[in-house]
Design a protein around this motif. Structure first.
Motif: not given
Length: 526
Positions: A390-393, A406-407, A411-422, A457-463
């Motif tokens: 939220a601070f960054l956005l 955020l890295v 990883v600690l909050a949402l360990p979904r590999w494909r999503l996080l790597l994307a 696009l980056r911000d949309a991914m973070v949202v």
């Protein structure tokens, strides 16, 4: 260690959560990638029997390889060329730093901030834009520990060059190159600490740390600035808290805040989770220790070199909206002049600062409501990711290396590999149009549209990540981390210390129901 056995309902899949989560069973992306080395782990495989190649050592090796690639990515900016007086100089001719996409703040700051001549941060100043209407006296613009980290590395570079003159067999280079390499060594070690910390925070999910180790953002930004130091302190602070040492956690977060301010943002989720869990003492102890530590580090410089110490805060007040921010994106594509209109040189964007601050306060209020209304006390990592995102956005500045913050939290909050790597790949690739945007079309660069489109696009991914994290808080049954508990404990959040024995019989505060825990796994070694 324990064997992972049992007949699964599918090929190689056990009927219940194993003692150690196996990514080739739980992550389709990893299962597909594992075909290169023979496919997913077998259902009768024995886990934890290797004497040397433990998950920790494996992910640290991956991190070393990725950090080496990151250094190689910056190497083109360390090339030397002939100067006009017949000597050597750093070869940044023809926009090499942008064309080769190797730019690092470390290199120009070495000369700009007077580190090459022995200037002491916060005490010594320099004149920017001398002889022009925008002439200004400047000081070190970074928080205290980052400023003296740069100064210490400059003096180490001087010592190395002196030693190389005494021992001609030692490798040497231009002072700025030696300075960069010394700085990079410390920054790399800091990121190894981050990988280690994430591994220790997830004993039942050791391979999640591989996402931190192989992140594309590390390749691009580990050596772009000095942020890995603050990330290491923040990660160690979370680890200390999880290991029942809130005082040490606060000290580490305070030290991190003296490198970059963002670790102090984690105090909000710590306090929210503490009160939701009726463990206020832990939250208050951590927050007080962090503030006192930060104040003790800053006070000597603030008192002795007040004007130089204030430079960091002054610069943040007077900076306009950077191209990395959504405010600049909207202004560019719509022609909107911004909240403050046309500003004179050095004039602070007062309205923009106020709007950004109010938006962040509203985000924090929303976070508090989320923590209070969640059916179970939220996991600390989930709220920590949300507050930093939220601070960054809503901030007026999102420097590219800030994404490293955020890295580990993602990883600690949402360990979904494909999503996080994307997400990490998209965020890292923003660097390409950014460099060619700075090159400008006149020098065969790109128009702003490409870079600003990548920012959106980056911000949309973070949202999207934020939405999924909020979903995991409101629907705990969708949280993969809550599916595994530590055997013999009542902990459903590995990032929060267990309650004292006298209070373990008390029911955990819950609202709107609760979720049943998964199978309790055994603790695993490194």
């Amino acid at each position: 260690m324990h064997a992972v056995t049992g007949a699964g309902r599918g090929a190689g899949r056990p009927p219940a959560p194993p003692a150690r989560v196996v990514p080739t069973w739980t992550e389709p992306f990893v299962a597909t990638a594992s075909r290169i080395v023979g496919g997913p782990l077998g259902r009768h495989a024995l886990i934890g029997r290797s004497a040397f190649w433990t998950p920790l050592r494996a992910v640290l090796l991956l991190a070393v390889v990725v950090l080496a690639l990151g250094w190689l990515g910056k190497a083109p900016c360390l090339q030397q060329g002939p100067s006009s007086d017949g000597g050597l100089m750093l070869d940044w001719r023809n926009g090499r730093q942008y064309v080769a996409m190797c730019y690092s703040d470390t290199v120009p700051l070495y000369g700009v901030e007077g580190l090459d001549s022995g200037s002491v941060p916060y005490r010594d100043s320099w004149v920017e834009n001398g002889g022009t209407p925008s002439e200004q006296v400047r000081y070190m613009e970074y928080p205290v520990l980052t400023g003296y980290f740069q100064y210490a590395n400059a003096r180490l570079a001087d010592a190395w060059l002196w030693l190389a003159r005494q021992l001609p067999t030692l490798p040497t280079a231009l002072p700025v190159v030696v300075y960069f390499n010394i700085s990079a060594a410390w920054l790399a070690m800091a990121w190894l600490v981050v990988v280690w910390g994430v591994r220790m925070l997830r004993p039942s999910r050791p391979w999640d740390a591989a996402l931190v180790a192989v992140s594309p953002l590390v390749v691009v930004h580990a050596f772009t600035n000095f942020d890995t130091l603050a990330v290491a302190c923040a990660t160690l602070g979370l680890l200390a808290l999880a290991r029942r040492n809130p005082g040490l956690a606060g000290v580490l977060l305070g030290i991190g805040g003296a490198f970059k301010a963002y670790p102090l943002l984690l105090l909000l989720p710590i306090v929210l989770v503490a009160f939701r869990r009726r463990d206020a003492a832990t939250g208050i102890t951590t927050a007080v220790a962090a503030v006192v530590t930060w104040a003790m580090i800053n006070a000597p410089i603030a008192v002795t070199f007040t004007r130089g110490w204030w430079e960091f805060f002054r610069l943040n007040q007077t900076r306009p909206a950077d191209p990395d921010s959504l405010y600049f994106v909207v202004s560019y594509f719509t022609g909107w002049p911004g909240f403050d209109g046309q500003l004179a040189s050095g004039q602070p964007p007062t309205v923009l600062n106020t709007v950004s601050a109010v938006l962040f306060v509203l985000c924090c209020a929303g976070l508090a409501v989320l923590a209070w209304r969640a059916p179970q006390p939220p996991r600390l990592a989930s709220l920590a990711f949300l507050v930093v995102a939220a601070f960054l956005l809503v901030n007026k500045v999102w420097s590219p290396q800030y994404s490293l913050w955020l890295v580990p939290l993602a990883v600690l909050a949402l360990p979904r590999w494909r999503l996080l790597l994307a997400w990490m790949l998209v965020d890292a690739l923003v660097w390409v149009p950014r460099m060619f945007y700075y090159l400008t079309p006149a020098s065969k660069g790109l128009p702003p549209d490409w870079f600003l489109g990548a920012v959106v696009l980056r911000d949309a991914m973070v949202v999207l990540l934020c939405v999924l994290v909020v979903r995991s808080v409101l629907r705990p049954e969708t949280d993969p981390v809550r599916a595994v508990r530590l055997r013999g404990t009542d902990r459903d959040d590995p990032d929060w210390p267990p309650l004292p024995r006298s209070r373990r019989s008390e029911p955990s505060p819950a609202r709107n129901g609760s979720v049943s825990p998964g199978t309790d796994p055994a603790r695993n070694g490194a």
